[in-house]
Design a protein around this motif. Structure first.
Motif, short mmCIF file in Angstrom:
data_model
loop_
_atom_site.label_atom_id
_atom_site.label_comp_id
_atom_site.label_asym_id
_atom_site.label_seq_id
_atom_site.Cartn_x
_atom_site.Cartn_y
_atom_site.Cartn_z
N LYS A 186 0.81 -1.21 0.00
CA LYS A 186 0.00 0.00 0.00
C LYS A 186 0.85 1.27 0.00
CE LYS A 186 -2.10 -1.14 3.76
NZ LYS A 186 -1.42 -2.44 3.92
N CYS B 200 1.08 3.92 -2.95
CA CYS B 200 0.58 5.28 -2.72
C CYS B 200 1.66 6.33 -2.94
CB CYS B 200 0.02 5.40 -1.30
SG CYS B 200 -1.52 4.49 -1.06
N ASP C 19 -4.10 5.73 2.57
CA ASP C 19 -3.37 4.47 2.68
C ASP C 19 -3.70 3.86 4.04
OD1 ASP C 19 -1.24 2.69 3.38
OD2 ASP C 19 0.33 4.06 2.72
N ASN D 218 -0.92 8.50 4.95
CA ASN D 218 -0.78 7.19 5.57
C ASN D 218 -1.49 7.27 6.92
OD1 ASN D 218 0.31 5.15 7.35
ND2 ASN D 218 1.81 4.72 5.77
#
Length: 179
Positions: free
Chosen positions: A24, A28, A85, A41
């Motif tokens: 992820k 991202c 994320d 995040n």
């Protein structure tokens, strides 16, 4: 053009979710570089802004306060142009996202990634089982419209590159609702 709607936003919002270790954050970061969208995040946000209710000893992670996370993100999400994320997705408002991407990794690869991060015991078992049973894909499918959710393989750098290219094209083609 499919994908959400966006209200008054001029840039789309994307949620990238999946079991820990599926890529992820790498995806991202690369997507943010390619599209100039803002990468958030959630795990880092929870730590830096204290958006949690303590520490889970068994799973060795913060217990996030979902309401505080949503409050923190609300204005940013309404403005648009955000890539979120996080390894969960069912607590975010549906209206926030124009695309939800669920990254999936084959179990032997995921096992190696997680053990190299120091995952063991219940934390390792729980995350591997989540991937085996496609818990996050099911969560996304039950939380967002079918045309918004995309499952994407993330076993290797080539998969990540392909996913970033596909999402970059999607961002470039995206149009706000009603335009």
């Amino acid at each position: 053009m499919d994908g959400g709607g966006g209200g008054n936003r001029t840039r789309p919002n994307i949620l990238v979710t999946g079991t820990p270790g599926t890529g992820k954050t790498t995806t991202c970061s690369l997507l943010a570089d390619a599209t100039q969208l803002c990468h958030v995040n959630v795990g880092d946000l929870v730590k830096t802004k204290n958006l949690h209710d303590g520490w889970d000893e068994e799973f060795e992670c913060h217990i996030i306060n979902e309401e505080l996370v949503c409050d923190e993100l609300e204005d940013m999400m309404e403005d648009g142009g955000v890539i979120v994320d996080y390894h969960g997705c069912d607590f975010f408002p549906e209206r926030w996202f124009d695309r939800v991407v669920v990254l999936q990794t084959d179990n032997p690869i995921l096992h190696d990634r997680l053990t190299s991060r120091g995952y063991m015991g219940p934390k390792l078992t729980n995350n591997i089982e989540c991937e085996i049973f496609q818990v996050l894909l099911e969560e996304a499918m039950s939380s967002y419209p079918e045309d918004v959710v995309v499952a994407a393989r993330s076993n290797c750098i080539e998969d990540i590159s392909r996913n970033v290219a596909m999402l970059t094209q999607w961002v470039n083609d995206w149009k706000p609702a009603g335009s």
